[in-house]
Enzyme design. Structure first.
Site, PDB file in Angstrom:
ATOM      1  N   VAL A 104       9.351  39.517 -13.719  1.00 32.29           N
ATOM      2  CA  VAL A 104       9.854  38.153 -13.645  1.00 32.29           C
ATOM      3  C   VAL A 104       9.769  37.423 -14.999  1.00 32.29           C
ATOM      4  CG1 VAL A 104       7.726  36.992 -12.935  1.00 32.29           C
ATOM      5  CG2 VAL A 104       9.911  36.293 -11.920  1.00 32.29           C
ATOM      6  N   SER A 106       5.945  42.357 -12.983  1.00 32.25           N
ATOM      7  CA  SER A 106       6.090  43.455 -12.010  1.00 32.25           C
ATOM      8  C   SER A 106       6.267  44.829 -12.659  1.00 32.25           C
ATOM      9  CB  SER A 106       7.273  43.186 -11.086  1.00 32.25           C
ATOM     10  OG  SER A 106       6.939  42.177 -10.178  1.00 32.25           O
ATOM     11  N   TYR A 140      13.995  46.078  -6.014  1.00 28.16           N
ATOM     12  CA  TYR A 140      13.862  45.267  -4.801  1.00 28.16           C
ATOM     13  C   TYR A 140      15.099  45.322  -3.916  1.00 28.16           C
ATOM     14  CZ  TYR A 140      10.266  43.514  -7.872  1.00 28.16           C
ATOM     15  OH  TYR A 140       9.227  43.431  -8.736  1.00 28.16           O
ATOM     16  N   LYS A 160       3.581  47.168 -11.975  1.00 26.57           N
ATOM     17  CA  LYS A 160       3.370  47.779 -10.648  1.00 26.57           C
ATOM     18  C   LYS A 160       3.420  49.308 -10.680  1.00 26.57           C
ATOM     19  CE  LYS A 160       5.044  43.696  -8.128  1.00 26.57           C
ATOM     20  NZ  LYS A 160       6.249  43.094  -7.541  1.00 26.57           N
TER      21      LYS A 160
HETATM   22  O1  DON Z   1       3.531  38.340  -8.402  1.00 33.60           O
HETATM   23  C1  DON Z   1       4.382  37.718  -9.039  1.00 33.60           C
HETATM   24  O2  DON Z   1       5.106  36.910  -8.503  1.00 33.60           O
HETATM   25  C2  DON Z   1       4.521  38.021 -10.509  1.00 33.60           C
HETATM   26  N1  DON Z   1       3.240  38.153 -11.119  1.00 33.60           N
HETATM   27  C3  DON Z   1       5.306  39.243 -10.710  1.00 33.60           C
HETATM   28  C4  DON Z   1       6.586  39.291  -9.929  1.00 33.60           C
HETATM   29  C5  DON Z   1       7.669  39.974 -10.636  1.00 33.60           C
HETATM   30  O3  DON Z   1       7.621  40.260 -11.788  1.00 33.60           O
HETATM   31  C6  DON Z   1       8.905  40.213  -9.834  1.00 33.60           C
HETATM   32  N2  DON Z   1       9.881  40.902 -10.597  1.00 33.60           N
HETATM   33  N3  DON Z   1      10.939  40.769 -10.933  1.00 33.60           N
END
Ligand code: DON
Length: 617
Positions: free
Chosen positions: A276, A85, A258, A88
């Site tokens: 993540v 993320s 978040y 993003k």
């Molecule tokens: O879309 C997802 O679930 C992962 N590629 C990225 C999500 C993420 O990193 C959430 N952050 N903490």
């Protein structure tokens, strides 16, 4: 040697461990954080992307990068991990940069949702994703960028933030592609509501950007680029425009963490983004960025140790964006009047007397930092408190930024002063970002010295003193006027007349200095050109003045070049002539020394006063 190696180290921004007894407190600090916070072992690995569940949970890296490109690291700061993320804000930045805030704003909001990152929801009032930090908004941003550029361009743009070429971890990409049904559901929801085109293209691009590999050093430099208004501190290349950075950091501040964003902002106070895989990036605009990697995650999906590092650094060093009661340095660095500072133009006795009497009516103000509301407000108060003002020099050489509102407000203040017959002169704008536009609207002298000279002239003229003498008889020259006729005649016998055309070099910097020049016609400029790109006026001497006092007293080498500004007549006394005068006419010799001493004492007094005024308070 140690000093040198430190300098190299800063230049290379590759902090090696300090040699010998010289330890680096920043590295010690990061080592200490790494050691203590590395003991935290709460949290867990994400399981929904199999490849991410398969990493060593004890990995822990920290890097801090400053806006001028120094990087400090501890622990596993060179171990690669995928952005997830943390990608993003970068794709959002790219979308804003390429398509503009308005177009992007019709597809992605800027409101915190309070939901988890992977919530399958759009903002109820608008029907578009709440923001670009949750998956729905990020997939929409990936889709927008996909319509404008191939993925290679996205990778290039990410590389622009990091300062080096980056790659995709294919295994992580495949792993998420094979399991990312929730994101596919989000993409189809976006498609249903007409936010994006092909959902498959959108998620493919999104999974790919999430799988871009970085290490903590890269991530810290990504953050430093954002902190630096979009310009990479080491490559000097602009990754995106400053307006884009403002929007991205604002959204990171309100939505980056978040459903924990509110607590994060009040406790840590830094725009941040977590991923993540265990990466986390926090940015202090204008100053620095902190990047961490540690795979164990809390319930919001944020790295436990990474968050703890950011929290502790912010608390201990007051990095929180909100700094209650903190005052900026005064925008007015110094304010002195013309009884205390003078230009380098040598003035006649009459002019000096006029300036001593009227000098308090002309003020030289040096501004620093931001030229905005506060600077103009304080300047306004200062000129009002100054009482009767004839002239004002604004030295803007230390202004770091001119904001548009400050430009307008300053223009109004200057116009109102000029209406009231105050001679206002701006100087020092040559090196100020956007200084040219202020020069264009308000005028500007090439140096503060010349602006001060112009204001002196205004005061002198308003005092009713006629135009300065451009020619004087040798016998009436102030340097000789106080001597008895006999002494004067003796001195004149040792003076050798010389004539120079305008533009000619009278004496060159570095040449032997043993002549005293008595100027009887025209104007000469004494210029320190040891820095050829930035020649500095040391003095302007008109007819009636002398120069070379230090040369005749000390010998040695000339510290400045002397140029004829107009056609010039001088009468030269060299050290041999002076010695002969001493031999043959001791009284005339003593009178000459007395004149020299008076001249040097006047210069010393003026410099003393100037230093005292400029260093006061
Ligand atoms: O879309 C997802 O679930 C992962 N590629 C990225 C999500 C993420 O990193 C959430 N952050 N903490």
């Amino acid at each position: 040697m140690q000093v040198e190696s430190r300098i190299e180290r800063i230049e290379e921004t590759q902090p090696e461990r300090a040699a010998g007894s010289f330890r680096c407190p920043i590295e010690d600090l990061l080592d200490d954080l790494h050691e203590r916070l590395g003991r935290l072992d709460d949290g867990g690995l994400p399981t929904y992307i199999p490849e991410l569940a398969d990493v060593d949970p004890s990995l822990f890296g920290i890097a801090v990068a400053t806006v001028d490109g120094a990087v400090y690291e501890a622990g596993d700061s060179r171990v690669g991990f995928t952005l997830q993320s943390v990608s993003k804000p970068l794709t959002y930045a790219l979308a804003l940069d390429v398509l503009g805030a308005e177009a992007v704003g019709t597809r992605i909001g800027v409101e915190p949702s309070g939901d988890a990152f992977n919530s399958i929801a759009l903002a109820p009032e608008t029907g578009i994703p709440s923001n670009a930090m949750v998956n729905a908004g990020a997939i929409a941003a990936s889709s927008l960028v996909a319509g404008a550029a191939p993925f290679a361009a996205v990778l290039d743009a990410y590389g622009g933030f990091a300062g080096r070429g980056l790659e995709v971890d294919e295994a992580v990409f495949e792993s998420e592609r094979a399991t990312g049904h929730r994101n596919r559901a989000i993409a189809h929801l976006l498609r249903t509501f007409g936010v994006i085109g092909d959902p498959d293209v959108a998620v493919e691009r999104y999974f790919r950007q999430c799988a871009v590999l970085v290490d903590c050093r890269d991530l810290a430099l990504v953050g430093a680029t954002l902190a630096n208004g979009g310009v990479h501190p080491l490559t000097g290349a602009a990754a995106v425009r400053p307006e884009v950075v403002r929007q991205v950091l604002s959204v990171m501040a309100s939505c980056g963490m978040y459903d924990g964003a509110g607590a994060w902002m009040s406790a840590v106070g830094l725009p941040a983004k977590s991923g993540v895989s265990g990466g986390i990036l926090a940015v202090l605009p204008g100053r620095l960025a902190v990047a961490c990697y540690s795979p164990l995650l809390d319930g919001h999906g944020n790295s436990v140790r990474g968050a703890a590092v950011c929290r502790e650094l912010s608390e201990r060093f007051g990095l929180h964006l909100v700094r209650p009661g903190e005052r900026q340095a005064s925008p007015i660095r110094s304010a002195v009047d013309l009884t205390a500072v003078r230009s380098k133009r040598v003035r006649t006795l009459e002019e000096r007397e006029a300036l001593a009497e009227l000098g308090s009516r002309a003020v030289v103000v040096e501004l620093q930092g931001d030229l905005g509301f506060e600077a103009v407000e304080q300047l306004n108060r200062l000129v009002r408190a100054a009482g009767r003002l004839e002239a004002l020099v604004l030295d803007l050489g230390r202004v770091a930024r001119i904001d548009p509102g400050g430009h307008v407000l300053l223009g109004e203040l200057v116009a109102s002063l000029r209406d009231a017959a105050v001679d206002v002169r701006l100087a020092g704008l040559g090196t100020v970002p956007d200084g040219a536009s202020l020069t264009a609207s308000l005028g500007g002298a090439s140096s503060t010295d010349l602006a001060v000279e112009a204001c002196e002239t205004t005061l002198v003229e308003r005092a009713g003193i006629g135009t300065p003498v451009t020619e004087t008889e040798l016998a009436e020259h102030p340097f000789l006027a106080r001597l008895t006729e006999l002494d004067r005649a003796a001195v004149i016998r040792h003076l050798v007349p010389r004539r120079y055309a305008a533009g000619a070099t009278i004496a060159r910097q570095g040449a032997r200095a043993d002549d005293l020049f008595v100027v009887t016609r025209g104007l000469v400029n004494v210029v320190d050109d040891s820095e050829p790109d930035a020649p500095r006026r040391a003095a302007t001497v008109p007819a009636g003045g002398v120069f070379g006092e230090i040369g005749i007293a000390l010998g040695g080498r000339r510290t400045a070049t002397v140029l004829a500004d107009t056609d010039v007549d001088v009468h030269v006394l060299d050290r041999r002539g002076l010695a002969a005068l001493r031999q043959g006419h001791p009284r005339a010799y003593a009178a000459v020394l007395e004149e020299l001493l008076t001249g040097l004492a006047l210069t010393a007094t003026r410099l003393d006063r100037e230093v005292a005024a400029l260093t006061a308070g």
